[in-house]
Scaffold this motif. Structure first.
Motif, PDB file in Angstrom:
ATOM      1  N   ILE A 184      59.783   1.603  -9.815  1.00  0.00           N
ATOM      2  CA  ILE A 184      59.588   2.277  -8.528  1.00  0.00           C
ATOM      3  C   ILE A 184      60.933   2.803  -8.064  1.00  0.00           C
ATOM      4  CG2 ILE A 184      58.779   2.033  -6.158  1.00  0.00           C
ATOM      5  CD1 ILE A 184      57.178  -0.454  -7.199  1.00  0.00           C
ATOM      6  N   SER A 185      61.046   4.113  -7.975  1.00  0.00           N
ATOM      7  CA  SER A 185      62.303   4.764  -7.622  1.00  0.00           C
ATOM      8  C   SER A 185      62.330   5.107  -6.141  1.00  0.00           C
ATOM      9  CB  SER A 185      62.488   6.029  -8.469  1.00  0.00           C
ATOM     10  OG  SER A 185      63.694   6.678  -8.153  1.00  0.00           O
ATOM     11  N   GLU A 186      63.414   4.747  -5.476  1.00  0.00           N
ATOM     12  CA  GLU A 186      63.669   5.062  -4.061  1.00  0.00           C
ATOM     13  C   GLU A 186      62.550   4.565  -3.138  1.00  0.00           C
ATOM     14  OE1 GLU A 186      66.416   5.876  -2.962  1.00  0.00           O
ATOM     15  OE2 GLU A 186      67.471   6.616  -4.727  1.00  0.00           O
ATOM     16  N   LEU A 187      62.247   3.277  -3.247  1.00  0.00           N
ATOM     17  CA  LEU A 187      61.252   2.680  -2.344  1.00  0.00           C
ATOM     18  C   LEU A 187      61.711   2.767  -0.894  1.00  0.00           C
ATOM     19  CD1 LEU A 187      58.561   1.164  -2.069  1.00  0.00           C
ATOM     20  CD2 LEU A 187      59.861  -0.975  -2.221  1.00  0.00           C
ATOM     21  N   GLY A 188      63.023   2.738  -0.663  1.00  0.00           N
ATOM     22  CA  GLY A 188      63.529   2.863   0.702  1.00  0.00           C
ATOM     23  C   GLY A 188      63.104   4.173   1.343  1.00  0.00           C
ATOM     24  N   LYS A 189      63.198   5.261   0.593  1.00  0.00           N
ATOM     25  CA  LYS A 189      62.793   6.569   1.104  1.00  0.00           C
ATOM     26  C   LYS A 189      61.279   6.632   1.303  1.00  0.00           C
ATOM     27  CE  LYS A 189      66.580   9.498  -0.530  1.00  0.00           C
ATOM     28  NZ  LYS A 189      67.521   8.407  -0.758  1.00  0.00           N
ATOM     29  N   ILE A 190      60.518   6.063   0.355  1.00  0.00           N
ATOM     30  CA  ILE A 190      59.058   6.040   0.493  1.00  0.00           C
ATOM     31  C   ILE A 190      58.668   5.279   1.751  1.00  0.00           C
ATOM     32  CG2 ILE A 190      56.887   5.269  -0.551  1.00  0.00           C
ATOM     33  CD1 ILE A 190      58.236   5.568  -3.303  1.00  0.00           C
ATOM     34  N   ALA A 191      59.282   4.115   1.965  1.00  0.00           N
ATOM     35  CA  ALA A 191      58.943   3.287   3.118  1.00  0.00           C
ATOM     36  C   ALA A 191      59.314   3.966   4.428  1.00  0.00           C
ATOM     37  CB  ALA A 191      59.647   1.933   3.006  1.00  0.00           C
ATOM     38  N   ALA A 192      60.416   4.732   4.428  1.00  0.00           N
ATOM     39  CA  ALA A 192      60.857   5.420   5.641  1.00  0.00           C
ATOM     40  C   ALA A 192      59.920   6.571   6.007  1.00  0.00           C
ATOM     41  CB  ALA A 192      62.280   5.933   5.465  1.00  0.00           C
ATOM     42  N   LYS A 193      59.462   7.310   4.980  1.00  0.00           N
ATOM     43  CA  LYS A 193      58.611   8.481   5.230  1.00  0.00           C
ATOM     44  C   LYS A 193      57.127   8.130   5.287  1.00  0.00           C
ATOM     45  CE  LYS A 193      61.727  11.707   2.840  1.00  0.00           C
ATOM     46  NZ  LYS A 193      61.855  12.638   1.678  1.00  0.00           N
ATOM     47  N   TYR A 194      56.711   7.238   4.390  1.00  0.00           N
ATOM     48  CA  TYR A 194      55.289   6.911   4.264  1.00  0.00           C
ATOM     49  C   TYR A 194      55.105   5.391   4.201  1.00  0.00           C
ATOM     50  CZ  TYR A 194      55.827  11.669   2.446  1.00  0.00           C
ATOM     51  OH  TYR A 194      56.188  12.990   2.262  1.00  0.00           O
ATOM     52  N   PRO A 195      55.207   4.686   5.333  1.00  0.00           N
ATOM     53  CA  PRO A 195      55.127   3.219   5.331  1.00  0.00           C
ATOM     54  C   PRO A 195      53.857   2.679   4.678  1.00  0.00           C
ATOM     55  CG  PRO A 195      55.849   4.030   7.465  1.00  0.00           C
ATOM     56  CD  PRO A 195      55.437   5.232   6.673  1.00  0.00           C
ATOM     57  N   GLN A 196      52.722   3.335   4.926  1.00  0.00           N
ATOM     58  CA  GLN A 196      51.478   2.842   4.344  1.00  0.00           C
ATOM     59  C   GLN A 196      51.466   2.995   2.827  1.00  0.00           C
ATOM     60  OE1 GLN A 196      48.976   1.105   5.906  1.00  0.00           O
ATOM     61  NE2 GLN A 196      48.410   0.771   3.754  1.00  0.00           N
ATOM     62  N   LYS A 197      52.028   4.100   2.354  1.00  0.00           N
ATOM     63  CA  LYS A 197      52.110   4.308   0.903  1.00  0.00           C
ATOM     64  C   LYS A 197      52.987   3.239   0.257  1.00  0.00           C
ATOM     65  CE  LYS A 197      53.527   7.687  -2.585  1.00  0.00           C
ATOM     66  NZ  LYS A 197      54.053   9.053  -2.830  1.00  0.00           N
ATOM     67  N   ALA A 198      54.089   2.897   0.895  1.00  0.00           N
ATOM     68  CA  ALA A 198      54.956   1.846   0.371  1.00  0.00           C
ATOM     69  C   ALA A 198      54.208   0.529   0.288  1.00  0.00           C
ATOM     70  CB  ALA A 198      56.192   1.704   1.254  1.00  0.00           C
ATOM     71  N   ASN A 199      53.431   0.215   1.319  1.00  0.00           N
ATOM     72  CA  ASN A 199      52.629  -1.007   1.305  1.00  0.00           C
ATOM     73  C   ASN A 199      51.579  -0.969   0.200  1.00  0.00           C
ATOM     74  OD1 ASN A 199      53.700  -2.608   3.475  1.00  0.00           O
ATOM     75  ND2 ASN A 199      52.848  -1.139   4.918  1.00  0.00           N
ATOM     76  N   ASP A 200      50.994   0.213  -0.006  1.00  0.00           N
ATOM     77  CA  ASP A 200      49.987   0.359  -1.065  1.00  0.00           C
ATOM     78  C   ASP A 200      50.593   0.126  -2.440  1.00  0.00           C
ATOM     79  OD1 ASP A 200      48.092   0.936   0.826  1.00  0.00           O
ATOM     80  OD2 ASP A 200      48.133   3.107   0.537  1.00  0.00           O
ATOM     81  N   ILE A 201      51.829   0.570  -2.633  1.00  0.00           N
ATOM     82  CA  ILE A 201      52.510   0.352  -3.923  1.00  0.00           C
ATOM     83  C   ILE A 201      52.697  -1.142  -4.172  1.00  0.00           C
ATOM     84  CG2 ILE A 201      54.705   0.625  -5.135  1.00  0.00           C
ATOM     85  CD1 ILE A 201      54.928   3.398  -3.818  1.00  0.00           C
ATOM     86  N   ILE A 202      53.164  -1.830  -3.132  1.00  0.00           N
ATOM     87  CA  ILE A 202      53.419  -3.265  -3.273  1.00  0.00           C
ATOM     88  C   ILE A 202      52.121  -4.033  -3.504  1.00  0.00           C
ATOM     89  CG2 ILE A 202      54.308  -5.326  -2.113  1.00  0.00           C
ATOM     90  CD1 ILE A 202      56.449  -3.339  -3.043  1.00  0.00           C
ATOM     91  N   THR A 203      51.080  -3.679  -2.762  1.00  0.00           N
ATOM     92  CA  THR A 203      49.826  -4.434  -2.857  1.00  0.00           C
ATOM     93  C   THR A 203      48.898  -3.923  -3.948  1.00  0.00           C
ATOM     94  OG1 THR A 203      48.772  -3.013  -1.183  1.00  0.00           O
ATOM     95  CG2 THR A 203      49.913  -4.998  -0.411  1.00  0.00           C
ATOM     96  N   GLY A 204      49.060  -2.645  -4.357  1.00  0.00           N
ATOM     97  CA  GLY A 204      48.140  -2.061  -5.321  1.00  0.00           C
ATOM     98  C   GLY A 204      48.683  -1.884  -6.719  1.00  0.00           C
ATOM     99  N   SER A 205      49.974  -1.519  -6.836  1.00  0.00           N
ATOM    100  CA  SER A 205      50.543  -1.222  -8.152  1.00  0.00           C
ATOM    101  C   SER A 205      51.193  -2.432  -8.805  1.00  0.00           C
ATOM    102  CB  SER A 205      51.566  -0.089  -8.039  1.00  0.00           C
ATOM    103  OG  SER A 205      50.938   1.117  -7.658  1.00  0.00           O
ATOM    104  N   ILE A 206      51.986  -3.164  -8.034  1.00  0.00           N
ATOM    105  CA  ILE A 206      52.709  -4.304  -8.621  1.00  0.00           C
ATOM    106  C   ILE A 206      51.772  -5.361  -9.193  1.00  0.00           C
ATOM    107  CG2 ILE A 206      54.256  -6.234  -8.067  1.00  0.00           C
ATOM    108  CD1 ILE A 206      55.866  -4.329  -6.351  1.00  0.00           C
ATOM    109  N   PRO A 207      50.655  -5.678  -8.525  1.00  0.00           N
ATOM    110  CA  PRO A 207      49.749  -6.676  -9.104  1.00  0.00           C
ATOM    111  C   PRO A 207      49.095  -6.256 -10.422  1.00  0.00           C
ATOM    112  CG  PRO A 207      49.375  -6.493  -6.743  1.00  0.00           C
ATOM    113  CD  PRO A 207      50.265  -5.355  -7.130  1.00  0.00           C
TER     114      PRO A 207
END
Length: 283
Positions: free
Chosen positions: A145-168
């Motif tokens: 996952i590249s530049e999660l900081g930028k994703i979280a700043a611009k799209y907080p819900q998308k960042a949460n989806d990555i953590i809860t949907g992709s990592i598992p």
């Protein structure tokens, strides 16, 4: 490349492969064989099954991930490698790195690319490399996952989806790398860094925190008669910064101002000190 007995033995060594078989476009725009930088060697030697990388700019961790992960795809059957970028433009830039590595791969004639389309290549060994901006994912062996900081700043819900949907989707014996520069002391990436900073992983599912600041970048030096502002002298002394590096830092600070702490942090905690949306006044 001729497959002699000697070369066949070398191909068994992943470290040898990633430093001899893959080409990249370097900072000067030249096509060169990829060689691990010292900072990349240190990360590759200490990487855990789950990693969070807080970094300054220009360390080449995305390039390192492209080469290292693409090697996994080529030299393992049924291996799925996915990279998630913060934007479509960044996703294409990342995929371009993989396409160059594939185009000039010296053993290319031993493989068949079954699918080679927009940001995905699959091979006849049933392995796949894919670059996407989508948080949804099927089971993958390796996730970067590249530049999660930028994703979280611009799209907080998308960042949460990555953590809860992709990592598992990554199995216990798989690998997850999250790398980013800081984006202020709020957001998911900040929370993850605070959670794992200074801690030792206790399981394969636990994350190891890594920090790589600007002082570890060999390019961050500047020679010549460049005065160092008085307000930076104490900072230089406190962190034992060499003169030629402090000259570089001083010149960068003229342009970046306080944001230099975010883009080129000297120590991990400093990376989050700059933010346009601080909870408290910085002073």
């Amino acid at each position: 490349m001729i497959l002699t007995r000697e070369n066949f033995q070398k191909l068994k060594d992943k470290k040898w492969r990633i430093n001899h078989l893959y080409k990249i476009i370097n900072k000067k725009g030249k096509l060169v064989v990829f060689k691990e930088k010292e900072v990349q060697k240190r990360f590759n030697a200490t990487a855990h099954s789950r990693n969070i990388i807080l970094k300054s700019r220009q360390h080449g961790f995305t390039t390192n991930a492209c080469v290292d992960g693409f090697d996994d795809v080529l030299f393992n059957n049924n291996f799925k490698f996915t990279l998630i970028a913060d934007s479509l433009e960044h996703a294409q830039e990342i995929f371009d790195k993989i396409e160059i590595a594939w185009k000039y791969f010296p053993l290319r004639n031993l493989y068949v690319a079954n699918t080679e389309n927009a940001r995905e290549i699959s091979f006849n060994n049933n392995s796949v490399v894919k670059v996407t901006t989508d948080a949804r994912s099927t089971t993958v062996n390796r996730l970067h996952i590249s530049e999660l900081g930028k994703i979280a700043a611009k799209y907080p819900q998308k960042a949460n989806d990555i953590i809860t949907g992709s990592i598992p989707t990554v199995p216990l014996d798989g690998r997850v790398d999250i790398e980013s520069t800081a984006e202020g002391e709020v957001g998911l990436f900040y929370e993850l860094c605070q959670r794992y900073m200074g801690k030792t992983p206790t399981s394969k599912l636990d994350f190891r925190f890594h920090f790589f600041g600007w002082l570890e970048d060999d390019d961050c030096v500047l020679e010549g008669e460049i005065p160092i502002p008085i307000e930076l002298v104490a900072y230089q002394q406190k962190h034992h910064i060499p003169e030629n590096r402090m000259k570089w830092y001083s010149e960068q600070k003229k342009m970046l101002m306080e944001k230099i702490r975010q883009e080129y942090p000297t120590f991990a905690e400093e990376a989050f000190l700059y933010s346009g949306e601080k909870l408290f006044d910085q002073d």
